[in-house]
Design an enzyme around this catalytic site. Structure first.
Site, short mmCIF file in Angstrom:
data_model
loop_
_atom_site.label_atom_id
_atom_site.label_comp_id
_atom_site.label_asym_id
_atom_site.label_seq_id
_atom_site.Cartn_x
_atom_site.Cartn_y
_atom_site.Cartn_z
N SER A 21 43.62 -24.93 -21.42
CA SER A 21 42.43 -24.17 -21.02
C SER A 21 41.24 -25.06 -20.74
O SER A 21 40.39 -24.72 -19.90
CB SER A 21 42.06 -23.16 -22.11
OG SER A 21 43.02 -22.13 -22.20
N ASP A 61 45.24 -14.70 -24.00
CA ASP A 61 45.91 -15.97 -24.23
C ASP A 61 46.49 -16.05 -25.63
O ASP A 61 47.65 -16.43 -25.82
CB ASP A 61 44.91 -17.11 -24.01
CG ASP A 61 45.46 -18.47 -24.38
OD1 ASP A 61 46.34 -18.97 -23.64
OD2 ASP A 61 45.03 -19.05 -25.40
N ASP A 96 42.93 -18.58 -16.02
CA ASP A 96 42.90 -20.04 -15.96
C ASP A 96 44.32 -20.62 -15.91
O ASP A 96 44.54 -21.69 -15.35
CB ASP A 96 42.12 -20.64 -17.14
CG ASP A 96 42.59 -20.10 -18.49
OD1 ASP A 96 43.45 -19.20 -18.53
OD2 ASP A 96 42.09 -20.59 -19.52
N GLU A 124 34.86 -14.07 -20.51
CA GLU A 124 36.27 -14.41 -20.75
C GLU A 124 36.93 -13.43 -21.71
O GLU A 124 36.37 -13.12 -22.78
CB GLU A 124 36.38 -15.82 -21.36
CG GLU A 124 37.82 -16.23 -21.63
CD GLU A 124 37.97 -17.25 -22.75
OE1 GLU A 124 39.03 -17.92 -22.79
OE2 GLU A 124 37.06 -17.37 -23.61
N HIS A 155 50.41 -16.57 -26.68
CA HIS A 155 50.95 -17.62 -27.54
C HIS A 155 51.84 -17.03 -28.63
O HIS A 155 52.89 -17.59 -28.97
CB HIS A 155 49.81 -18.40 -28.20
CG HIS A 155 49.17 -19.43 -27.32
ND1 HIS A 155 49.83 -20.58 -26.92
CD2 HIS A 155 47.93 -19.50 -26.76
CE1 HIS A 155 49.02 -21.31 -26.15
NE2 HIS A 155 47.87 -20.67 -26.04
#
Length: 526
Positions: free
Chosen positions: A112, A307, A350, A302, A311
């Protein structure tokens, strides 16, 4: 005797000249096509509006690629034979759609820090490095591998300095995390959280909102509190819901900190929100209020926990935060309706996280996303629940936990032997098979162990997450028809959506660095 016909010399010469001219013309078109593409797009921008955007929204779904967007569409859509349909997200109606490649100076599977740097500053750098250019050929986000003599300016820094725009930075994760930091900080390592926080305090940006500051007193807890440094630099710290909602354009420089914190100082996952909790949409709306001024503003918002859910391979939490992201973007769309000739909205990611797939081995050509309705909490909330149960009862039994699994994930074990229902694949029901039960029992034992097994097999199975929670999400995800290939990022391209002033420039395929370059062009920065 047939007389041989000879072509007229002048005609032949004329045709030859015409052919040469056409070849040269075609060659010129093809050879200049790439070079003129930007020019043509710029003409389109000029024809679309006679002025640059006054208000710019940059939305980044961290870890969000096409599959995350499509999964949210499927989840909200209809999954019935002959009625299959997707629920369109609001940004999919934008008039410009492109895609950007995400590799950085280190790898085709980036992080990132480097990808956000490309988006904010227009160059490739090392994985782990924020806002600084790499030098040499040694891999690694270390001081000796970056050029500290020439610190480039981010798009946010330039718009504030050169255009007088106000600037807002929002994130659902910690505000000095890699993506938000890439718009105001310049450090060799993204892990230097305290240095990032100090640069945040000195940025002179007008609005920060969302997550807390990570390591506010430094890694060793021996530094001056970053919140106090923020105050010394003229920032008002708003921590309660009331104080945040009371902020306006006369509040000066502010940092609105989420009143409800979940894991590592972040805002809660959308799936775990309680009634009345502030959401990403609330922070965007408040940002609009605070940043309102005659010279306009640039806002980067954001959704960072897309994200984090990727993960952890938690599809329901992932989808929930994509939908919450969609709600936040709606706040910008509503604003744009009031300022149609002055606003630009960009939505992108991203990079992709988790290698999420729609379709996997056991479900073949089928999906059953409706099964995800049975998951009532994120993996983080479930971890906290199990940890509380362990603390109260160190001898916690699997059967006791199984009832909680049924309550929170819908999974049941009501048959003996492998399940088989006529006309209904066993892997697309909430019934646990013998294989799945075996996996859950093994994961439970690992979760309860005083010293969990540390080997390659457990690393691949659990990725460093709680064995029980990640096994649960894998089982439910697989039953729904969702697969994962990684606990890390992947290198697939990421879509870009844009609407408003200059949006046409974001059509096509390009590298992530061009997102910055296109913004420079649209805003007419020198």
């Amino acid at each position: 005797m047939v007389k041989k016909i000879m072509p007229n010399k002048r005609l032949f010469t004329g045709l030859l000249c015409l052919a040469v001219v056409m070849v040269l013309a075609v060659g010129t078109v093809f050879s200049s096509a790439k070079a003129s593409n930007v020019g043509l797009q710029n003409e389109a921008v000029t024809s679309n509006t006679s002025k640059t955007p006054k208000y710019i929204f940059m939305f980044i779904g961290d870890g969000m690629a096409a599959v995350q967007v499509n999964s949210a569409q499927i989840y909200k859509g209809i999954n019935k034979h002959n009625q299959m349909s997707l629920k369109e997200l609001n940004f999919q109606n934008f008039e410009a759609v492109g895609y950007q490649t995400t590799h950085d100076a280190t790898s085709f599977v980036p992080d990132s820090a480097s990808t956000a740097t490309s988006l904010s500053s227009g160059f490739k750098t090392w994985s782990g490095t924020i806002g600084l250019k790499p030098i040499g050929n040694k891999s690694g986000n270390k001081q000796e591998n970056i050029d500290s003599s020439k610190v480039p300016k981010t798009i946010a820094e330039r718009l504030k300095a050169e255009k007088g725009m106000k600037v807002g930075i929002i994130s659902t994760v910690t505000i000095n995390h890699a993506t938000p930091a890439a718009y105001y900080a310049h450090v060799a390592s993204r892990n230097d959280y305290y240095s990032i926080a100090m640069q945040m305090a000195k940025s002179n940006f007008d609005y920060f909102g969302g997550g807390t500051i990570n390591q506010p007193t430094g890694a060793k807890k021996d530094q001056k509190d970053a919140y106090e440094v923020m105050k010394e630099n003229g920032y008002t710290i708003a921590r309660t819901k009331k104080d945040i909602l009371d902020l306006n354009s006369k509040s000066g420089k502010v940092y609105a900190v989420t009143p409800v914190v979940q894991d590592s100082g972040a805002m809660p996952y959308a799936i775990d929100n309680k009634a009345g909790d502030l959401t990403l949409a609330d922070f965007v709306k408040k940002g609009i209020d605070v940043l309102d001024n005659e010279k306009g503003f640039f806002m980067m918002a954001e959704s960072g926990k897309v994200d984090w859910a990727g993960h952890a391979n938690d599809a329901k939490a992932n989808i929930g935060d994509v939908l919450a992201f969609d709600n936040a973007i709606q706040a910008a769309i509503d604003f744009a309706h009031k300022h149609p000739d002055e606003t630009l909205i960009i939505v992108t990611g991203d990079h992709e996280t988790g290698g999420m797939t729609i379709g996997q081995a056991t479900t073949g050509y089928d999906t059953a996303f409706e099964l995800l309705d049975n998951q009532k909490m994120s993996y983080v909330a479930f971890d906290n629940l199990i940890n509380d149960m362990k603390a109260k009862n160190p001898n916690l039994s699997f059967n006791k936990v199984l009832s909680v699994i049924t309550e929170k994930f819908g999974l049941v074990n009501e048959t003996t032997g492998d399940i088989s229902r006529k006309g209904e694949p066993s892997y697309m029901t909430l019934e646990l098979s013998d294989r799945e039960m075996s996996k859950l029992k093994t994961a439970f034992a690992e979760t309860m162990a005083a010293k969990p097994t540390d080997n390659e097999e457990t690393d691949l199975l659990y990725g460093g997450y709680s064995p029980l929670s990640v096994t649960l999400t894998h089982i439910l995800n697989n039953k729904a028809g969702i697969g994962w290939t990684s606990y890390s990022h992947t290198g697939v391209p990421v879509p870009v959506y844009a609407t408003g002033v200059g949006a046409v420039l974001f059509n096509g395929a390009y590298e992530n660095t061009d997102v910055y370059n296109k913004l420079v062009t649209i805003t007419e920065l020198k």
